[in-house]
Scaffold this motif. Structure first.
Motif, PDB file in Angstrom:
ATOM      1  N   LEU A  51      24.338  17.683 -35.985  1.00 32.14           N
ATOM      2  CA  LEU A  51      23.918  18.558 -34.895  1.00 32.14           C
ATOM      3  C   LEU A  51      23.322  17.760 -33.731  1.00 32.14           C
ATOM      4  O   LEU A  51      23.521  18.110 -32.565  1.00 32.14           O
ATOM      5  N   GLU A  52      22.589  16.715 -34.056  1.00 35.67           N
ATOM      6  CA  GLU A  52      22.023  15.881 -32.991  1.00 35.67           C
ATOM      7  C   GLU A  52      23.127  15.213 -32.177  1.00 35.67           C
ATOM      8  O   GLU A  52      23.007  15.064 -30.949  1.00 35.67           O
ATOM      9  N   GLU A  53      24.220  14.830 -32.837  1.00 30.85           N
ATOM     10  CA  GLU A  53      25.335  14.218 -32.105  1.00 30.85           C
ATOM     11  C   GLU A  53      26.052  15.233 -31.219  1.00 30.85           C
ATOM     12  O   GLU A  53      26.594  14.861 -30.167  1.00 30.85           O
ATOM     13  N   MET A  54      26.066  16.485 -31.647  1.00 26.41           N
ATOM     14  CA  MET A  54      26.746  17.515 -30.863  1.00 26.41           C
ATOM     15  C   MET A  54      26.086  17.703 -29.505  1.00 26.41           C
ATOM     16  O   MET A  54      26.757  17.776 -28.473  1.00 26.41           O
ATOM     17  N   ASP A  55      24.754  17.790 -29.480  1.00 26.82           N
ATOM     18  CA  ASP A  55      24.031  17.987 -28.216  1.00 26.82           C
ATOM     19  C   ASP A  55      22.614  17.458 -28.381  1.00 26.82           C
ATOM     20  O   ASP A  55      21.689  18.202 -28.740  1.00 26.82           O
ATOM     21  N   PRO A  56      22.397  16.153 -28.163  1.00 24.49           N
ATOM     22  CA  PRO A  56      21.065  15.568 -28.374  1.00 24.49           C
ATOM     23  C   PRO A  56      19.988  16.219 -27.514  1.00 24.49           C
ATOM     24  O   PRO A  56      18.858  16.422 -27.966  1.00 24.49           O
ATOM     25  N   THR A  57      20.313  16.544 -26.255  1.00 25.49           N
ATOM     26  CA  THR A  57      19.326  17.133 -25.356  1.00 25.49           C
ATOM     27  C   THR A  57      18.863  18.491 -25.864  1.00 25.49           C
ATOM     28  O   THR A  57      17.659  18.786 -25.898  1.00 25.49           O
ATOM     29  N   LEU A  58      19.808  19.316 -26.265  1.00 23.88           N
ATOM     30  CA  LEU A  58      19.462  20.648 -26.759  1.00 23.88           C
ATOM     31  C   LEU A  58      18.675  20.564 -28.060  1.00 23.88           C
ATOM     32  O   LEU A  58      17.722  21.333 -28.276  1.00 23.88           O
ATOM     33  N   TYR A  59      19.053  19.623 -28.923  1.00 30.49           N
ATOM     34  CA  TYR A  59      18.326  19.481 -30.188  1.00 30.49           C
ATOM     35  C   TYR A  59      16.875  19.066 -29.923  1.00 30.49           C
ATOM     36  O   TYR A  59      15.943  19.596 -30.543  1.00 30.49           O
ATOM     37  N   GLU A  60      16.681  18.131 -29.001  1.00 36.85           N
ATOM     38  CA  GLU A  60      15.318  17.701 -28.667  1.00 36.85           C
ATOM     39  C   GLU A  60      14.524  18.843 -28.055  1.00 36.85           C
ATOM     40  O   GLU A  60      13.320  19.008 -28.332  1.00 36.85           O
ATOM     41  N   LYS A  61      15.185  19.636 -27.239  1.00 37.49           N
ATOM     42  CA  LYS A  61      14.514  20.794 -26.654  1.00 37.49           C
ATOM     43  C   LYS A  61      14.074  21.782 -27.733  1.00 37.49           C
ATOM     44  O   LYS A  61      12.958  22.323 -27.672  1.00 37.49           O
ATOM     45  N   CYS A  62      14.932  21.980 -28.715  1.00 33.79           N
ATOM     46  CA  CYS A  62      14.577  22.893 -29.820  1.00 33.79           C
ATOM     47  C   CYS A  62      13.387  22.346 -30.608  1.00 33.79           C
ATOM     48  O   CYS A  62      12.515  23.116 -31.037  1.00 33.79           O
ATOM     49  N   LEU A  63      13.350  21.025 -30.808  1.00 33.29           N
ATOM     50  CA  LEU A  63      12.221  20.429 -31.533  1.00 33.29           C
ATOM     51  C   LEU A  63      10.915  20.639 -30.766  1.00 33.29           C
ATOM     52  O   LEU A  63       9.866  20.943 -31.362  1.00 33.29           O
ATOM     53  N   ARG A  64      10.959  20.477 -29.445  1.00 29.08           N
ATOM     54  CA  ARG A  64       9.742  20.700 -28.655  1.00 29.08           C
ATOM     55  C   ARG A  64       9.307  22.161 -28.734  1.00 29.08           C
ATOM     56  O   ARG A  64       8.103  22.443 -28.824  1.00 29.08           O
ATOM     57  N   GLU A  65      10.250  23.063 -28.687  1.00 27.85           N
ATOM     58  CA  GLU A  65       9.900  24.483 -28.798  1.00 27.85           C
ATOM     59  C   GLU A  65       9.287  24.789 -30.154  1.00 27.85           C
ATOM     60  O   GLU A  65       8.345  25.596 -30.266  1.00 27.85           O
ATOM     61  N   ILE A  66       9.808  24.154 -31.206  1.00 22.86           N
ATOM     62  CA  ILE A  66       9.232  24.351 -32.542  1.00 22.86           C
ATOM     63  C   ILE A  66       7.801  23.830 -32.573  1.00 22.86           C
ATOM     64  O   ILE A  66       6.894  24.491 -33.116  1.00 22.86           O
ATOM     65  N   ASP A  67       7.558  22.658 -31.984  1.00 18.69           N
ATOM     66  CA  ASP A  67       6.190  22.106 -31.940  1.00 18.69           C
ATOM     67  C   ASP A  67       5.267  23.036 -31.161  1.00 18.69           C
ATOM     68  O   ASP A  67       4.109  23.250 -31.569  1.00 18.69           O
ATOM     69  N   CYS A  68       5.755  23.574 -30.039  1.00 14.77           N
ATOM     70  CA  CYS A  68       4.924  24.490 -29.249  1.00 14.77           C
ATOM     71  C   CYS A  68       4.588  25.749 -30.049  1.00 14.77           C
ATOM     72  O   CYS A  68       3.442  26.210 -30.028  1.00 14.77           O
ATOM     73  N   ARG A  69       5.582  26.285 -30.735  1.00 12.67           N
ATOM     74  CA  ARG A  69       5.317  27.494 -31.523  1.00 12.67           C
ATOM     75  C   ARG A  69       4.346  27.212 -32.659  1.00 12.67           C
ATOM     76  O   ARG A  69       3.463  28.023 -32.955  1.00 12.67           O
ATOM     77  N   GLU A  70       4.491  26.051 -33.296  1.00 16.11           N
ATOM     78  CA  GLU A  70       3.576  25.711 -34.378  1.00 16.11           C
ATOM     79  C   GLU A  70       2.160  25.493 -33.846  1.00 16.11           C
ATOM     80  O   GLU A  70       1.177  25.920 -34.484  1.00 16.11           O
ATOM     81  N   SER A  71       2.039  24.852 -32.686  1.00 13.77           N
ATOM     82  CA  SER A  71       0.706  24.642 -32.091  1.00 13.77           C
ATOM     83  C   SER A  71       0.082  25.981 -31.720  1.00 13.77           C
ATOM     84  O   SER A  71      -1.113  26.227 -31.968  1.00 13.77           O
ATOM     85  N   GLU A  72       0.887  26.842 -31.106  1.00 15.98           N
ATOM     86  CA  GLU A  72       0.379  28.165 -30.750  1.00 15.98           C
ATOM     87  C   GLU A  72      -0.008  28.959 -31.987  1.00 15.98           C
ATOM     88  O   GLU A  72      -1.020  29.692 -31.987  1.00 15.98           O
ATOM     89  N   ALA A  73       0.780  28.812 -33.067  1.00 14.98           N
ATOM     90  CA  ALA A  73       0.446  29.523 -34.312  1.00 14.98           C
ATOM     91  C   ALA A  73      -0.861  29.004 -34.887  1.00 14.98           C
ATOM     92  O   ALA A  73      -1.680  29.797 -35.399  1.00 14.98           O
ATOM     93  N   ARG A  74      -1.090  27.678 -34.808  1.00 17.60           N
ATOM     94  CA  ARG A  74      -2.354  27.129 -35.313  1.00 17.60           C
ATOM     95  C   ARG A  74      -3.528  27.615 -34.485  1.00 17.60           C
ATOM     96  O   ARG A  74      -4.587  27.968 -35.031  1.00 17.60           O
ATOM     97  N   ARG A  75      -3.375  27.662 -33.146  1.00 16.45           N
ATOM     98  CA  ARG A  75      -4.456  28.163 -32.293  1.00 16.45           C
ATOM     99  C   ARG A  75      -4.727  29.640 -32.567  1.00 16.45           C
ATOM    100  O   ARG A  75      -5.875  30.079 -32.598  1.00 16.45           O
ATOM    101  N   GLU A  76      -3.662  30.388 -32.758  1.00 21.50           N
ATOM    102  CA  GLU A  76      -3.828  31.811 -33.056  1.00 21.50           C
ATOM    103  C   GLU A  76      -4.540  32.002 -34.387  1.00 21.50           C
ATOM    104  O   GLU A  76      -5.382  32.897 -34.541  1.00 21.50           O
ATOM    105  N   GLN A  77      -4.237  31.124 -35.361  1.00 20.14           N
ATOM    106  CA  GLN A  77      -4.904  31.208 -36.657  1.00 20.14           C
ATOM    107  C   GLN A  77      -6.397  30.908 -36.511  1.00 20.14           C
ATOM    108  O   GLN A  77      -7.246  31.572 -37.136  1.00 20.14           O
ATOM    109  N   ILE A  78      -6.701  29.933 -35.675  1.00 19.97           N
ATOM    110  CA  ILE A  78      -8.124  29.602 -35.459  1.00 19.97           C
ATOM    111  C   ILE A  78      -8.836  30.770 -34.776  1.00 19.97           C
ATOM    112  O   ILE A  78      -9.948  31.146 -35.155  1.00 19.97           O
ATOM    113  N   ARG A  79      -8.200  31.358 -33.743  1.00 19.11           N
ATOM    114  CA  ARG A  79      -8.814  32.492 -33.058  1.00 19.11           C
ATOM    115  C   ARG A  79      -8.991  33.680 -34.027  1.00 19.11           C
ATOM    116  O   ARG A  79     -10.018  34.358 -33.985  1.00 19.11           O
ATOM    117  N   ARG A  80      -7.996  33.891 -34.855  1.00 20.29           N
ATOM    118  CA  ARG A  80      -8.099  34.987 -35.810  1.00 20.29           C
ATOM    119  C   ARG A  80      -9.245  34.752 -36.786  1.00 20.29           C
ATOM    120  O   ARG A  80     -10.006  35.659 -37.110  1.00 20.29           O
TER     121      ARG A  80
END
Length: 461
Positions: free
Chosen positions: A403-432
């Motif tokens: 999959l990385e060979e198919m579209d490296p840019t898109l794969y990297e973008k998806c990884l950053r979005e996953i990191d952002c969602r995980e960070s936001e989920a951790r912050r939301e857990q702390i706020r909760r």
């Protein structure tokens, strides 16, 4: 000249021939009789045929101790004789012989079947070869009876048979597909298919009768041993459908074939069912999208074996569906495959990961790459972090590289979005957690103020 010739009177060859004729004439009849110029041999053969049919009409249960084994053996020999006579007969059978033969076949075949060997199970699985409990003891006789019926159907003009092999006869044959003996179901399949091929006026009726069996299985009992054999017959029927398909045939696909995917016994007949469905897609690729969505609707929740079967069927369907439907099917199909590759069952996960080796599947996913990649990448990363199986992790790593060979840019973008969602989920857990802590502190203070004051009462006496 000089050669001595023996007279016919003293000829040993002629003498031996006459002796053989006298011996044959004095012996009782065994097998086909000698036919005389006047036709007496033919009449004798006819009478012997009727006599053999009469002996074959005697039915044995093979469970009654009062039955004579010698009589059972005699009946089997008489059945063999009837088969031999049918093979050697070069002239059309007379009307009375056809009638008696069909009546004899009906007497032997149409019988009440024994209760299921496993009454607690709702799944009708094929018995193992070593499991003799499901094999009927009648088979030495039934095998020959099915052979006789098959020869009648193949060799006799259907117009002559229609008065005897009628709709009632066909329904009785259909009932016998519930037999637990796979040998009998195989013989039934051959006979039933031959009847469908030769009796063209019966075809619509036979299709409806088989559909009734399928619907009864799907919506009422979920118990029937012959679903696989009936689907094999249907596979041959579908193969002969013309294009474009008739509305009747498409309704059969939607109302009968596709609901069979939700049956509890799917693993028993899935091979035949998948073949029938694939035939429809090959004839009209536009049906592929409807079929894929319906299979996804019937997806099992807890049956891992069925999941493996359905993944394989979906992979085969993708190879035949219309490419114009790739974009609309990419997201639901890839989402299901992604959930499967994260399965705790290693067989399901591995089978889902192997799908990515299919060029057509990858081509379909590429048609909607922006929507598919975020779902798939998240599943891959989750597998690499949390799955317990080393083989699944290794396969996931291989798919990730592809999959990385198919579209490296898109794969990297998806990884950053996953990191952002995980960070936001951790912050939301702390706020909760902070909110719950504040609520607990406020509740404890309120409980402190609401505690009743203790009063002391002094008696006046």
């Amino acid at each position: 000249m000089g050669i001595r010739r023996e007279s016919p009177r003293n000829s040993p060859k002629k003498k031996n021939t006459l002796k053989q004729l006298f011996e044959l004439d004095s012996k009782p009849y065994v097998g086909s009789p000698l036919s005389s110029p006047g036709g007496a041999g033919i009449d004798y053969e006819h009478e012997e045929f009727l006599s053999a049919i009469t002996d074959c009409s005697l039915v044995f249960t093979f469970t009654d101790p009062q039955e004579s084994p010698s009589q059972q053996d005699l009946k089997r020999l008489r059945l063999i004789q009837v088969v031999s006579l049918l093979k050697s007969s070069r002239k059309p059978l007379q009307e009375d012989l056809v009638s008696r033969l069909v009546s004899m076949v009906a007497v032997n075949l149409f019988r009440p079947l024994p209760p299921p060997s496993n009454s607690t199970s709702v799944i009708s699985a094929l018995p193992d070869e070593d499991d003799l409990s499901t094999f009927t003891p009648l088979w030495p006789h039934l095998q020959l009876v099915y052979d006789i019926l098959l020869r009648l159907v193949v060799n006799v003009d259907p117009k002559k048979l229609k008065d005897y092999i009628n709709h009632r006869f066909v329904r009785n044959l259909l009932f016998l597909f519930q037999s637990e003996d796979p040998r009998e179901r195989e013989g039934l399949k051959n006979v039933f298919h031959r009847i469908y091929s030769r009796f063209t006026s019966y075809r619509s009726f036979m299709r409806e009768a088989m559909n009734d069996v399928f619907l009864h299985y799907i919506f009422e009992t979920e118990r029937h041993c012959g679903i696989g054999e009936l689907l094999e017959i249907w596979g041959s029927i579908i193969n002969g459908f013309g294009v474009p398909l008739k509305v009747e045939h498409k309704l059969f696909l939607m109302r009968v074939l596709l609901p069979l995917h939700k049956g509890k016994g799917l693993q028993v007949y899935h091979r035949q069912l998948a073949y029938c469905v694939a035939q429809f897609v090959q004839k009209e690729p536009a049906l592929g999208g409807i079929i894929v969505r319906r299979i996804l609707r019937y997806w099992p929740i807890t049956n891992c074996h069925k999941e493996v079967l359905l993944i394989g069927e979906l992979e085969e369907l993708v190879e035949n569906i219309d490419p114009d439907q790739y974009r609309t099917l990419a997201v639901p199909l890839c989402s299901r495959i992604t959930r499967c590759l994260k399965s705790c069952n290693s067989q399901v996960a591995e089978r889902a990961l192997y799908v990515w080796n299919n060029e057509q599947f990858v081509k379909m996913a590429s048609a909607a790459m922006e929507e598919v990649f975020p779902v798939v990448v998240q599943g891959m990363e989750s597998n690499l972090k949390m799955h317990w199986s080393k083989s699944v992790k290794q396969l996931t790593e291989n798919v990730k590289s592809m999959l990385e060979e198919m579209d490296p840019t898109l794969y990297e973008k998806c990884l950053r979005e996953i990191d952002c969602r995980e960070s936001e989920a951790r912050r939301e857990q702390i706020r909760r957690q902070q909110r719950w802590t504040e609520i607990e502190m406020a509740a404890s203070k309120q409980n402190h103020f609401l505690q009743p004051t203790k009063s002391m009462y002094v008696s006046s006496h």
